[in-house]
Every structure is written in C-alpha cells, then in structure tokens.
Scaffold this motif. Structure first.
Motif, PDB file in Angstrom:
ATOM      1  N   GLY A 197       0.819  -1.202   0.000  1.00  0.00           N
ATOM      2  CA  GLY A 197       0.000   0.000   0.000  1.00  0.00           C
ATOM      3  C   GLY A 197       0.851   1.249   0.000  1.00  0.00           C
ATOM      4  O   GLY A 197       2.079   1.172   0.030  1.00  0.00           O
ATOM      5  N   PRO A 198       0.214   2.420  -0.004  1.00  0.00           N
ATOM      6  CA  PRO A 198       0.960   3.679  -0.116  1.00  0.00           C
ATOM      7  C   PRO A 198       1.736   4.058   1.132  1.00  0.00           C
ATOM      8  O   PRO A 198       2.693   4.839   1.053  1.00  0.00           O
ATOM      9  CB  PRO A 198      -0.137   4.704  -0.407  1.00  0.00           C
ATOM     10  CG  PRO A 198      -1.379   4.095   0.140  1.00  0.00           C
ATOM     11  CD  PRO A 198      -1.230   2.609  -0.040  1.00  0.00           C
ATOM     12  N   GLY A 199       1.337   3.541   2.275  1.00  0.00           N
ATOM     13  CA  GLY A 199       2.052   3.940   3.488  1.00  0.00           C
ATOM     14  C   GLY A 199       1.943   2.897   4.550  1.00  0.00           C
ATOM     15  O   GLY A 199       0.918   2.202   4.602  1.00  0.00           O
ATOM     16  N   PRO A 200       2.931   2.696   5.389  1.00  0.00           N
ATOM     17  CA  PRO A 200       2.827   1.648   6.397  1.00  0.00           C
ATOM     18  C   PRO A 200       1.740   1.970   7.414  1.00  0.00           C
ATOM     19  O   PRO A 200       1.669   3.081   7.912  1.00  0.00           O
ATOM     20  CB  PRO A 200       4.210   1.643   7.040  1.00  0.00           C
ATOM     21  CG  PRO A 200       4.727   3.023   6.843  1.00  0.00           C
ATOM     22  CD  PRO A 200       4.162   3.483   5.532  1.00  0.00           C
ATOM     23  N   GLY A 201       0.901   1.003   7.681  1.00  0.00           N
ATOM     24  CA  GLY A 201      -0.160   1.231   8.642  1.00  0.00           C
ATOM     25  C   GLY A 201      -0.626  -0.065   9.262  1.00  0.00           C
ATOM     26  O   GLY A 201      -0.286  -1.156   8.787  1.00  0.00           O
ATOM     27  N   ARG A 202      -1.419   0.046  10.294  1.00  0.00           N
ATOM     28  CA  ARG A 202      -1.929  -1.109  11.019  1.00  0.00           C
ATOM     29  C   ARG A 202      -3.317  -1.526  10.564  1.00  0.00           C
ATOM     30  O   ARG A 202      -3.812  -2.566  10.989  1.00  0.00           O
ATOM     31  CB  ARG A 202      -1.947  -0.799  12.514  1.00  0.00           C
ATOM     32  CG  ARG A 202      -0.564  -0.482  13.083  1.00  0.00           C
ATOM     33  CD  ARG A 202      -0.647   0.000  14.521  1.00  0.00           C
ATOM     34  NE  ARG A 202       0.683   0.353  15.034  1.00  0.00           N
ATOM     35  CZ  ARG A 202       1.466  -0.472  15.687  1.00  0.00           C
ATOM     36  NH1 ARG A 202       1.064  -1.712  15.938  1.00  0.00           N
ATOM     37  NH2 ARG A 202       2.661  -0.081  16.103  1.00  0.00           N
ATOM     38  N   ASP A 203      -3.926  -0.729   9.731  1.00  0.00           N
ATOM     39  CA  ASP A 203      -5.283  -0.991   9.273  1.00  0.00           C
ATOM     40  C   ASP A 203      -5.231  -1.650   7.905  1.00  0.00           C
ATOM     41  O   ASP A 203      -4.599  -1.133   6.984  1.00  0.00           O
ATOM     42  CB  ASP A 203      -6.052   0.330   9.196  1.00  0.00           C
ATOM     43  CG  ASP A 203      -7.525   0.133   8.980  1.00  0.00           C
ATOM     44  OD1 ASP A 203      -8.306   1.019   9.355  1.00  0.00           O
ATOM     45  OD2 ASP A 203      -7.920  -0.920   8.418  1.00  0.00           O
ATOM     46  N   SER A 204      -5.933  -2.766   7.768  1.00  0.00           N
ATOM     47  CA  SER A 204      -5.897  -3.492   6.493  1.00  0.00           C
ATOM     48  C   SER A 204      -6.470  -2.660   5.349  1.00  0.00           C
ATOM     49  O   SER A 204      -6.111  -2.885   4.181  1.00  0.00           O
ATOM     50  CB  SER A 204      -6.667  -4.806   6.623  1.00  0.00           C
ATOM     51  OG  SER A 204      -8.027  -4.565   6.940  1.00  0.00           O
ATOM     52  N   THR A 205      -7.316  -1.700   5.642  1.00  0.00           N
ATOM     53  CA  THR A 205      -7.901  -0.885   4.575  1.00  0.00           C
ATOM     54  C   THR A 205      -6.888   0.066   3.952  1.00  0.00           C
ATOM     55  O   THR A 205      -7.164   0.667   2.912  1.00  0.00           O
ATOM     56  CB  THR A 205      -9.095  -0.067   5.098  1.00  0.00           C
ATOM     57  OG1 THR A 205      -8.637   0.840   6.110  1.00  0.00           O
ATOM     58  CG2 THR A 205     -10.176  -0.969   5.673  1.00  0.00           C
ATOM     59  N   GLN A 206      -5.731   0.193   4.564  1.00  0.00           N
ATOM     60  CA  GLN A 206      -4.678   1.052   4.027  1.00  0.00           C
ATOM     61  C   GLN A 206      -3.854   0.360   2.936  1.00  0.00           C
ATOM     62  O   GLN A 206      -2.968   0.975   2.358  1.00  0.00           O
ATOM     63  CB  GLN A 206      -3.752   1.491   5.158  1.00  0.00           C
ATOM     64  CG  GLN A 206      -4.435   2.348   6.214  1.00  0.00           C
ATOM     65  CD  GLN A 206      -3.521   2.668   7.377  1.00  0.00           C
ATOM     66  OE1 GLN A 206      -3.378   1.889   8.315  1.00  0.00           O
ATOM     67  NE2 GLN A 206      -2.884   3.817   7.326  1.00  0.00           N
ATOM     68  N   TYR A 207      -4.168  -0.904   2.674  1.00  0.00           N
ATOM     69  CA  TYR A 207      -3.401  -1.673   1.705  1.00  0.00           C
ATOM     70  C   TYR A 207      -4.262  -1.994   0.482  1.00  0.00           C
ATOM     71  O   TYR A 207      -5.426  -2.362   0.603  1.00  0.00           O
ATOM     72  CB  TYR A 207      -2.875  -2.953   2.355  1.00  0.00           C
ATOM     73  CG  TYR A 207      -1.867  -2.642   3.440  1.00  0.00           C
ATOM     74  CD1 TYR A 207      -2.289  -2.355   4.734  1.00  0.00           C
ATOM     75  CD2 TYR A 207      -0.505  -2.609   3.161  1.00  0.00           C
ATOM     76  CE1 TYR A 207      -1.369  -2.031   5.729  1.00  0.00           C
ATOM     77  CE2 TYR A 207       0.410  -2.302   4.147  1.00  0.00           C
ATOM     78  CZ  TYR A 207      -0.016  -2.011   5.419  1.00  0.00           C
ATOM     79  OH  TYR A 207       0.894  -1.692   6.399  1.00  0.00           O
ATOM     80  N   ASP A 208      -3.644  -1.855  -0.679  1.00  0.00           N
ATOM     81  CA  ASP A 208      -4.369  -2.009  -1.938  1.00  0.00           C
ATOM     82  C   ASP A 208      -4.218  -3.391  -2.557  1.00  0.00           C
ATOM     83  O   ASP A 208      -5.078  -3.822  -3.333  1.00  0.00           O
ATOM     84  CB  ASP A 208      -3.873  -0.965  -2.945  1.00  0.00           C
ATOM     85  CG  ASP A 208      -4.071   0.452  -2.448  1.00  0.00           C
ATOM     86  OD1 ASP A 208      -3.169   1.286  -2.647  1.00  0.00           O
ATOM     87  OD2 ASP A 208      -5.133   0.723  -1.853  1.00  0.00           O
ATOM     88  N   TYR A 209      -3.118  -4.050  -2.268  1.00  0.00           N
ATOM     89  CA  TYR A 209      -2.809  -5.322  -2.925  1.00  0.00           C
ATOM     90  C   TYR A 209      -2.500  -6.365  -1.863  1.00  0.00           C
ATOM     91  O   TYR A 209      -1.824  -6.078  -0.874  1.00  0.00           O
ATOM     92  CB  TYR A 209      -1.612  -5.160  -3.868  1.00  0.00           C
ATOM     93  CG  TYR A 209      -1.801  -4.081  -4.897  1.00  0.00           C
ATOM     94  CD1 TYR A 209      -1.269  -2.811  -4.698  1.00  0.00           C
ATOM     95  CD2 TYR A 209      -2.525  -4.322  -6.059  1.00  0.00           C
ATOM     96  CE1 TYR A 209      -1.445  -1.805  -5.628  1.00  0.00           C
ATOM     97  CE2 TYR A 209      -2.703  -3.324  -7.000  1.00  0.00           C
ATOM     98  CZ  TYR A 209      -2.166  -2.069  -6.784  1.00  0.00           C
ATOM     99  OH  TYR A 209      -2.359  -1.080  -7.715  1.00  0.00           O
ATOM    100  N   TRP A 210      -2.974  -7.590  -2.126  1.00  0.00           N
ATOM    101  CA  TRP A 210      -2.821  -8.678  -1.147  1.00  0.00           C
ATOM    102  C   TRP A 210      -2.319  -9.938  -1.816  1.00  0.00           C
ATOM    103  O   TRP A 210      -2.703 -10.253  -2.953  1.00  0.00           O
ATOM    104  CB  TRP A 210      -4.171  -8.967  -0.486  1.00  0.00           C
ATOM    105  CG  TRP A 210      -4.622  -7.850   0.400  1.00  0.00           C
ATOM    106  CD1 TRP A 210      -5.264  -6.710   0.030  1.00  0.00           C
ATOM    107  CD2 TRP A 210      -4.437  -7.765   1.815  1.00  0.00           C
ATOM    108  NE1 TRP A 210      -5.484  -5.913   1.133  1.00  0.00           N
ATOM    109  CE2 TRP A 210      -5.001  -6.543   2.244  1.00  0.00           C
ATOM    110  CE3 TRP A 210      -3.854  -8.609   2.772  1.00  0.00           C
ATOM    111  CZ2 TRP A 210      -4.985  -6.138   3.577  1.00  0.00           C
ATOM    112  CZ3 TRP A 210      -3.856  -8.219   4.089  1.00  0.00           C
ATOM    113  CH2 TRP A 210      -4.408  -6.990   4.475  1.00  0.00           C
TER     114      TRP A 210
END
Length: 121
Positions: free
Chosen positions: A98-111
């Motif tokens: 995703g665009p920035g490191p985060g703890r929320d899964s919604t912050q990530y675009d690709y899995w």
C-alpha cells in the motif's frame, strides 16, 4: 502489484520460520508492505509493517521482540522472520502492499494469497 507469499509450515513451539513475499508487476520500492494474519474464527489482524525504504517498522504488541520485518528492494521481496513461535501464532499469514505503512488493512491495496503457519505445542 502481484504478491506471492511463501515459507509457511508446521513448527514446534519455540521454533522459527521465515516468510517471504515476492512482488511483481509494479515498482516494489514505491510501496509500504505489511503482514497480517487470520486465525480460524477470528478477524484478520495486523502483524508488522515496513515503509518503502525500510527505515520505519511497526509491530503488533503480540509479536514485538519476536518477529522482524525486512525488505530487499533489489529482490522485490519482503520478509517476516518469526522466532520463539507460540501456538497462538497459528494462522494464515498475508502480505500486503500500500501507499504507506499502517496497522489498518484498509490502508493496503494489494494482497497476496496467504501462507499457513501452524505452531504445535
């Protein structure tokens, strides 16, 4: 970005595993990377994250001091070194970009597709 996680398996409590996540399709170094896990009957939870440069790393409290996230931008790969494994670490582990490191899964675009880690007592 296409992500392929690997390295899971069965290990005894106290043992170690290293997960890998290979990326392809876009510029890997543009993305922060994260690891999440989901145990049976539970929600997906944050494990660790790393910034695009590797300069910032974040961990869930339950794994801090036992797990280490790292990345090799030349190899388009992120790693999760897991030491002192416990039965409660048993889960399917997913990598994400995703665009920035985060703890929320919604912050990530690709899995990635996930890799099973099972820790026996």
């Amino acid at each position: 970005v296409q992500l392929q996680a690997s390295g899971g398996g069965l290990v005894q409590a106290g043992g170690s595993l290293r997960l890998s996540c290979a990326a392809s399709g876009r510029t890997f170094s543009n993305y922060a990377m994260g690891w999440f896990r989901q145990a049976p009957g539970k929600e997906r939870e944050f494990v660790a994250a790393i910034s695009w440069s590797g300069g910032s790393r974040y961990y869930a409290g339950s794994v801090n001091g036992r797990f280490t996230i790292s990345r090799d931008n030349d190899k388009n790969t992120v790693y999760l070194q897991m030491n002192s494994l416990k039965p409660e670490d048993t889960a399917v582990y997913y990598c994400a970009a995703g665009p920035g490191p985060g703890r929320d899964s919604t912050q990530y675009d690709y899995w990635g597709q996930g890799t099973q880690v099972t820790v026996s007592s």
